[in-house]
Design an enzyme around this catalytic site. Structure first.
Site, PDB file in Angstrom:
ATOM      1  N   ASP A  80      42.561  33.887  49.923  1.00  0.00           N
ATOM      2  CA  ASP A  80      43.900  33.255  50.168  1.00  0.00           C
ATOM      3  C   ASP A  80      43.937  33.393  51.677  1.00  0.00           C
ATOM      4  O   ASP A  80      44.934  32.630  52.165  1.00  0.00           O
ATOM      5  CB  ASP A  80      45.023  33.899  49.660  1.00  0.00           C
ATOM      6  CG  ASP A  80      45.058  35.363  49.646  1.00  0.00           C
ATOM      7  OD1 ASP A  80      44.434  35.997  50.672  1.00  0.00           O
ATOM      8  OD2 ASP A  80      46.232  35.708  49.410  1.00  0.00           O
ATOM      9  N   SER A  81      42.949  33.804  52.442  1.00  0.00           N
ATOM     10  CA  SER A  81      43.128  33.604  53.989  1.00  0.00           C
ATOM     11  C   SER A  81      42.650  32.077  54.291  1.00  0.00           C
ATOM     12  O   SER A  81      42.898  31.958  55.537  1.00  0.00           O
ATOM     13  CB  SER A  81      41.775  34.080  54.583  1.00  0.00           C
ATOM     14  OG  SER A  81      40.426  33.912  53.854  1.00  0.00           O
ATOM     15  N   ASP A  91      40.697  34.540  44.709  1.00  0.00           N
ATOM     16  CA  ASP A  91      41.833  35.374  45.491  1.00  0.00           C
ATOM     17  C   ASP A  91      42.995  34.719  44.474  1.00  0.00           C
ATOM     18  O   ASP A  91      43.521  33.664  44.563  1.00  0.00           O
ATOM     19  CB  ASP A  91      42.097  35.179  46.694  1.00  0.00           C
ATOM     20  CG  ASP A  91      42.121  36.407  47.422  1.00  0.00           C
ATOM     21  OD1 ASP A  91      42.179  37.594  46.788  1.00  0.00           O
ATOM     22  OD2 ASP A  91      42.100  36.544  48.747  1.00  0.00           O
ATOM     23  N   LYS A 127      40.467  38.458  42.176  1.00  0.00           N
ATOM     24  CA  LYS A 127      40.906  39.615  43.214  1.00  0.00           C
ATOM     25  C   LYS A 127      42.376  39.669  43.152  1.00  0.00           C
ATOM     26  O   LYS A 127      43.264  38.653  43.526  1.00  0.00           O
ATOM     27  CB  LYS A 127      40.138  39.470  44.527  1.00  0.00           C
ATOM     28  CG  LYS A 127      40.723  40.638  45.425  1.00  0.00           C
ATOM     29  CD  LYS A 127      39.912  40.666  46.673  1.00  0.00           C
ATOM     30  CE  LYS A 127      40.159  39.586  47.845  1.00  0.00           C
ATOM     31  NZ  LYS A 127      41.522  39.716  48.439  1.00  0.00           N
ATOM     32  N   GLU A 160      45.417  42.241  44.991  1.00  0.00           N
ATOM     33  CA  GLU A 160      45.735  43.065  46.036  1.00  0.00           C
ATOM     34  C   GLU A 160      46.547  44.390  45.425  1.00  0.00           C
ATOM     35  O   GLU A 160      47.613  43.992  44.587  1.00  0.00           O
ATOM     36  CB  GLU A 160      46.407  42.670  47.098  1.00  0.00           C
ATOM     37  CG  GLU A 160      45.776  41.817  47.974  1.00  0.00           C
ATOM     38  CD  GLU A 160      46.331  41.117  49.293  1.00  0.00           C
ATOM     39  OE1 GLU A 160      47.326  41.384  49.501  1.00  0.00           O
ATOM     40  OE2 GLU A 160      45.856  40.086  49.783  1.00  0.00           O
ATOM     41  N   GLU A 172      40.211  47.237  53.411  1.00  0.00           N
ATOM     42  CA  GLU A 172      40.366  46.428  54.658  1.00  0.00           C
ATOM     43  C   GLU A 172      41.108  46.943  55.514  1.00  0.00           C
ATOM     44  O   GLU A 172      42.174  47.923  55.318  1.00  0.00           O
ATOM     45  CB  GLU A 172      40.948  45.104  54.350  1.00  0.00           C
ATOM     46  CG  GLU A 172      41.624  44.238  55.400  1.00  0.00           C
ATOM     47  CD  GLU A 172      41.942  42.918  54.994  1.00  0.00           C
ATOM     48  OE1 GLU A 172      41.862  42.412  54.104  1.00  0.00           O
ATOM     49  OE2 GLU A 172      42.342  42.131  56.110  1.00  0.00           O
TER      50      GLU A 172
HETATM   51  O1  KIV Z   1      41.689  36.321  51.613  1.00  0.00           O
HETATM   52  C1  KIV Z   1      40.585  36.905  52.080  1.00  0.00           C
HETATM   53  O2  KIV Z   1      40.011  36.477  52.875  1.00  0.00           O
HETATM   54  C2  KIV Z   1      40.197  38.447  51.917  1.00  0.00           C
HETATM   55  C3  KIV Z   1      39.413  38.894  52.603  1.00  0.00           C
HETATM   56  C4  KIV Z   1      39.633  39.232  54.034  1.00  0.00           C
HETATM   57  C5  KIV Z   1      38.649  40.235  51.987  1.00  0.00           C
HETATM   58  O3  KIV Z   1      41.097  38.799  51.015  1.00  0.00           O
END
Ligand code: KIV
Length: 266
Positions: A46-47, A85, A115, A117, A184
């Site tokens: 989600d980056s 994510d 994924k 969090e 992280e």
């Molecule tokens: O969203 C993302 O790119 C991430 C990575 C930094 C692990 O969660």
């Protein structure tokens, strides 16, 4: 061509002492470039909210946007394990919501895992997602969806209470069935300790060299997103400079009537 990477491959890597390589991708072109270069795990992070959409945080990213990115990457990836994510508020409201959205990533995005969090507080959700057959990767330490709770982009787990809680969270996630945990921005020795107490692999980002694998945001390590330089990112290329140079040259050539030449015309 090397063998398809599966969740079982990622788990075996830790037992064999082979480091796991992971990077983020958000579109088809990056998907096939990273895949052809042999990265083990590709995360549709989600980056994308930061580096593709230009948001300050990952919070505005929606499930529909993440599914679009996941489908795009999917078309380029044949070899790496593809993880998507789950964005902010796509799994925190109710168990039904979390199962529904995790299922969408598999059905509509053709992801192979999701994924989430968080630690102990999301373990019952993680367990249920795993139980319906969807592999889950955990994420502890600096979890970007909690940036406002943390009050900024600081290293997590520096004091002993937070470090102890992170170890409890890591063990709880492992017990709930995650196949790996992203760590992280945490101190090197805490990441080492967590990596040693777990049987599943840890994948570090700003967590030092003792994790079982490493992940970076591809735009950061390629010097494509160059608005910030993080201490934990090594730049392997300077694509932003290359692009600026190329675009300037193109504009000059057009203005000077150098492009297109007759050879580049019909
Ligand atoms: O969203 C993302 O790119 C991430 C990575 C930094 C692990 O969660």
């Amino acid at each position: 061509m090397s063998k398809k990477i599966r969740v079982s491959t990622i788990l075996k890597r830790k037992a064999e002492g082979i480091k796991i390589t992971a990077l983020t991708a958000y579109d088809y072109t990056f998907g096939y470039l990273l895949d052809e270069a042999g990265v083990d795990l590709i995360l549709v992070g989600d980056s994308c909210g930061n580096v593709c959409a230009g948001y300050e945080t990952t919070l505005p990213v929606t499930v529909d946007e993440m599914i679009y990115h996941t489908r795009s990457v999917r078309r380029g990836v044949n070899h790496a394990l593809l993880v998507a994510d789950m964005p902010f508020m796509s799994y925190q409201e109710t168990l039904e919501q979390a199962l529904h959205n995790a299922g969408r990533f598999m059905k509509e995005g053709s992801a192979e895992a999701v994924k989430l969090e968080g630690g102990e507080h999301i373990c019952s959700t993680v367990r249920q997602i795993v139980e319906i057959g969807i592999p889950v990767m955990g994420h502890l330490g600096f979890t970007p969806q909690s940036v406002h709770e943390f009050g900024g982009y600081k290293v997590r787990g520096k004091d002993s209470a937070e470090a102890e809680k992170m170890k409890v969270d890591a063990l709880a996630l492992q017990d709930a069935g995650v196949f790996a945990i992203v760590l992280e921005k945490i101190p090197t020795l805490l990441a080492k300790e967590i990596s040693e107490i777990l049987t599943i692999p840890t994948i570090g980002i700003g967590a030092g060299p003792y994790c079982n694998g490493q992940i970076l945001v591809s735009y950061d390590m390629l010097g494509l997103y160059d608005r910030v330089q993080f201490k934990f990112v090594r730049r392997y290329a300077s694509l932003a400079d290359e692009i600026r140079k190329a675009v300037t040259n193109y504009c000059d050539d057009v203005k000077n009537n150098d492009f297109p030449s007759l050879n580049e015309s019909f």
